[in-house]
Design a protein around this motif. Structure first.
Motif, PDB file in Angstrom:
ATOM      1  N   ARG A   3     -12.549  -3.470  -0.984  1.00 38.08           N
ATOM      2  CA  ARG A   3     -11.350  -4.517  -1.188  1.00 38.08           C
ATOM      3  C   ARG A   3     -10.224  -3.780  -1.830  1.00 38.08           C
ATOM      4  O   ARG A   3      -8.930  -3.954  -1.409  1.00 38.08           O
ATOM      5  CB  ARG A   3     -11.920  -5.473  -2.003  1.00 38.08           C
ATOM      6  CG  ARG A   3     -10.892  -6.687  -1.922  1.00 38.08           C
ATOM      7  CD  ARG A   3     -11.638  -7.843  -2.774  1.00 38.08           C
ATOM      8  NE  ARG A   3     -10.460  -8.560  -3.681  1.00 38.08           N
ATOM      9  CZ  ARG A   3     -10.758  -9.135  -4.795  1.00 38.08           C
ATOM     10  NH1 ARG A   3     -11.887  -9.295  -5.243  1.00 38.08           N
ATOM     11  NH2 ARG A   3      -9.446  -9.960  -5.117  1.00 38.08           N
ATOM     12  N   ASP A   4     -10.507  -2.946  -2.740  1.00 37.17           N
ATOM     13  CA  ASP A   4      -9.269  -2.223  -3.640  1.00 37.17           C
ATOM     14  C   ASP A   4      -8.774  -1.247  -2.985  1.00 37.17           C
ATOM     15  O   ASP A   4      -7.516  -1.156  -2.818  1.00 37.17           O
ATOM     16  CB  ASP A   4     -10.252  -1.522  -4.882  1.00 37.17           C
ATOM     17  CG  ASP A   4     -10.626  -2.306  -5.884  1.00 37.17           C
ATOM     18  OD1 ASP A   4     -10.194  -3.477  -5.763  1.00 37.17           O
ATOM     19  OD2 ASP A   4     -11.407  -2.006  -6.607  1.00 37.17           O
ATOM     20  N   GLU A   5      -9.301  -0.690  -2.123  1.00 34.15           N
ATOM     21  CA  GLU A   5      -8.469   0.162  -0.851  1.00 34.15           C
ATOM     22  C   GLU A   5      -7.552  -0.310   0.019  1.00 34.15           C
ATOM     23  O   GLU A   5      -6.738   0.049   0.198  1.00 34.15           O
ATOM     24  CB  GLU A   5      -9.430   1.275  -0.123  1.00 34.15           C
ATOM     25  CG  GLU A   5     -10.476   2.205  -0.976  1.00 34.15           C
ATOM     26  CD  GLU A   5     -11.444   2.958  -0.170  1.00 34.15           C
ATOM     27  OE1 GLU A   5     -11.843   2.347   0.811  1.00 34.15           O
ATOM     28  OE2 GLU A   5     -11.707   3.981  -0.336  1.00 34.15           O
ATOM     29  N   ARG A   6      -8.062  -1.808   0.376  1.00 36.04           N
ATOM     30  CA  ARG A   6      -7.280  -2.396   1.345  1.00 36.04           C
ATOM     31  C   ARG A   6      -5.967  -2.965   0.494  1.00 36.04           C
ATOM     32  O   ARG A   6      -4.935  -3.012   1.042  1.00 36.04           O
ATOM     33  CB  ARG A   6      -8.114  -3.412   1.843  1.00 36.04           C
ATOM     34  CG  ARG A   6      -8.974  -3.044   3.060  1.00 36.04           C
ATOM     35  CD  ARG A   6      -9.530  -4.201   3.712  1.00 36.04           C
ATOM     36  NE  ARG A   6     -10.730  -4.369   2.846  1.00 36.04           N
ATOM     37  CZ  ARG A   6     -11.664  -5.206   2.855  1.00 36.04           C
ATOM     38  NH1 ARG A   6     -11.647  -6.144   3.880  1.00 36.04           N
ATOM     39  NH2 ARG A   6     -12.556  -5.239   1.931  1.00 36.04           N
ATOM     40  N   THR A   7      -6.371  -3.472  -0.620  1.00 35.37           N
ATOM     41  CA  THR A   7      -5.300  -4.009  -1.460  1.00 35.37           C
ATOM     42  C   THR A   7      -4.170  -2.823  -1.803  1.00 35.37           C
ATOM     43  O   THR A   7      -2.810  -3.071  -1.824  1.00 35.37           O
ATOM     44  CB  THR A   7      -5.988  -4.463  -2.925  1.00 35.37           C
ATOM     45  OG1 THR A   7      -6.643  -5.325  -2.562  1.00 35.37           O
ATOM     46  CG2 THR A   7      -4.877  -5.005  -3.821  1.00 35.37           C
ATOM     47  N   MET A   8      -4.652  -1.701  -2.130  1.00 31.44           N
ATOM     48  CA  MET A   8      -3.731  -0.443  -2.376  1.00 31.44           C
ATOM     49  C   MET A   8      -2.939  -0.251  -1.206  1.00 31.44           C
ATOM     50  O   MET A   8      -1.924   0.229  -1.253  1.00 31.44           O
ATOM     51  CB  MET A   8      -4.358   0.751  -2.818  1.00 31.44           C
ATOM     52  CG  MET A   8      -4.841   0.752  -4.430  1.00 31.44           C
ATOM     53  SD  MET A   8      -3.507   0.235  -5.511  1.00 31.44           S
ATOM     54  CE  MET A   8      -2.784   1.760  -5.339  1.00 31.44           C
ATOM     55  N   LYS A   9      -3.704  -0.398  -0.036  1.00 31.16           N
ATOM     56  CA  LYS A   9      -2.819   0.059   1.532  1.00 31.16           C
ATOM     57  C   LYS A   9      -1.628  -0.898   1.696  1.00 31.16           C
ATOM     58  O   LYS A   9      -0.574  -0.553   1.940  1.00 31.16           O
ATOM     59  CB  LYS A   9      -3.823   0.029   2.460  1.00 31.16           C
ATOM     60  CG  LYS A   9      -3.497   0.771   3.443  1.00 31.16           C
ATOM     61  CD  LYS A   9      -4.571   0.884   4.913  1.00 31.16           C
ATOM     62  CE  LYS A   9      -3.910   1.595   5.937  1.00 31.16           C
ATOM     63  NZ  LYS A   9      -5.095   2.177   6.664  1.00 31.16           N
ATOM     64  N   VAL A  10      -2.130  -2.185   1.270  1.00 34.89           N
ATOM     65  CA  VAL A  10      -1.020  -3.406   1.599  1.00 34.89           C
ATOM     66  C   VAL A  10       0.145  -2.910   0.550  1.00 34.89           C
ATOM     67  O   VAL A  10       1.232  -3.116   1.029  1.00 34.89           O
ATOM     68  CB  VAL A  10      -1.795  -4.637   1.449  1.00 34.89           C
ATOM     69  CG1 VAL A  10      -0.896  -5.808   1.261  1.00 34.89           C
ATOM     70  CG2 VAL A  10      -2.816  -4.853   2.620  1.00 34.89           C
ATOM     71  N   LEU A  11      -0.383  -2.854  -0.966  1.00 32.79           N
ATOM     72  CA  LEU A  11       0.896  -2.550  -1.595  1.00 32.79           C
ATOM     73  C   LEU A  11       1.532  -1.382  -1.396  1.00 32.79           C
ATOM     74  O   LEU A  11       3.124  -1.539  -1.462  1.00 32.79           O
ATOM     75  CB  LEU A  11       0.135  -2.474  -3.218  1.00 32.79           C
ATOM     76  CG  LEU A  11      -0.280  -4.022  -3.764  1.00 32.79           C
ATOM     77  CD1 LEU A  11      -1.034  -3.290  -5.039  1.00 32.79           C
ATOM     78  CD2 LEU A  11       0.665  -4.770  -3.992  1.00 32.79           C
ATOM     79  N   TRP A  12       1.125  -0.368  -0.865  1.00 29.58           N
ATOM     80  CA  TRP A  12       1.891   0.863  -0.690  1.00 29.58           C
ATOM     81  C   TRP A  12       2.736   0.642   0.642  1.00 29.58           C
ATOM     82  O   TRP A  12       3.879   0.704   0.744  1.00 29.58           O
ATOM     83  CB  TRP A  12       1.001   1.854  -0.172  1.00 29.58           C
ATOM     84  CG  TRP A  12       1.619   3.200   0.258  1.00 29.58           C
ATOM     85  CD1 TRP A  12       1.841   3.711   1.417  1.00 29.58           C
ATOM     86  CD2 TRP A  12       2.302   4.076  -0.359  1.00 29.58           C
ATOM     87  NE1 TRP A  12       2.435   4.974   1.505  1.00 29.58           N
ATOM     88  CE2 TRP A  12       2.753   5.154   0.337  1.00 29.58           C
ATOM     89  CE3 TRP A  12       2.437   4.217  -1.877  1.00 29.58           C
ATOM     90  CZ2 TRP A  12       3.470   6.061   0.102  1.00 29.58           C
ATOM     91  CZ3 TRP A  12       3.295   5.126  -2.397  1.00 29.58           C
ATOM     92  CH2 TRP A  12       4.023   6.270  -1.213  1.00 29.58           C
ATOM     93  N   SER A  13       2.191  -0.357   1.856  1.00 30.53           N
ATOM     94  CA  SER A  13       2.884  -0.569   2.883  1.00 30.53           C
ATOM     95  C   SER A  13       4.130  -1.332   2.490  1.00 30.53           C
ATOM     96  O   SER A  13       5.291  -1.224   2.859  1.00 30.53           O
ATOM     97  CB  SER A  13       1.995  -1.327   3.787  1.00 30.53           C
ATOM     98  OG  SER A  13       2.720  -1.737   4.950  1.00 30.53           O
TER      99      SER A  13
END
Length: 80
Positions: A3-13
């Motif tokens: 979940r944290d990796e997905r959250t970071m990916k969305v924030l980065w995008s």
């Protein structure tokens, strides 16, 4: 993927998509500060180049003002 990796990916995008907006405004700010620095040097009589007892060209401050003003105008036009 956690979940944290997905959250970071969305924030980065999201950050990457907004990059052109904030970088243009930061460029305008830099240009205004650069021109202000040159103007402060000119008005105070501070030479931008100093080497020992020999001061640099006094007209260099006006060059910095001109470059900063031109950069502010161009980057301001890009923001608009």
């Amino acid at each position: 993927m956690t979940r944290d990796e997905r959250t970071m990916k969305v924030l980065w995008s999201d950050w990457w998509q907004r990059w052109p907006r904030w970088v243009a405004r930061v460029t305008v700010l830099w240009a205004v500060l650069y021109a202000g620095f040159g103007l402060a040097c000119v008005l105070s009589g501070t030479s931008l180049l100093y080497h020992g007892t020999d001061s640099g060209a006094s007209g260099l401050g006006w060059v910095v003002v001109a470059v900063g003003a031109l950069a502010a105008l161009v980057s301001g036009a890009v923001v608009l």
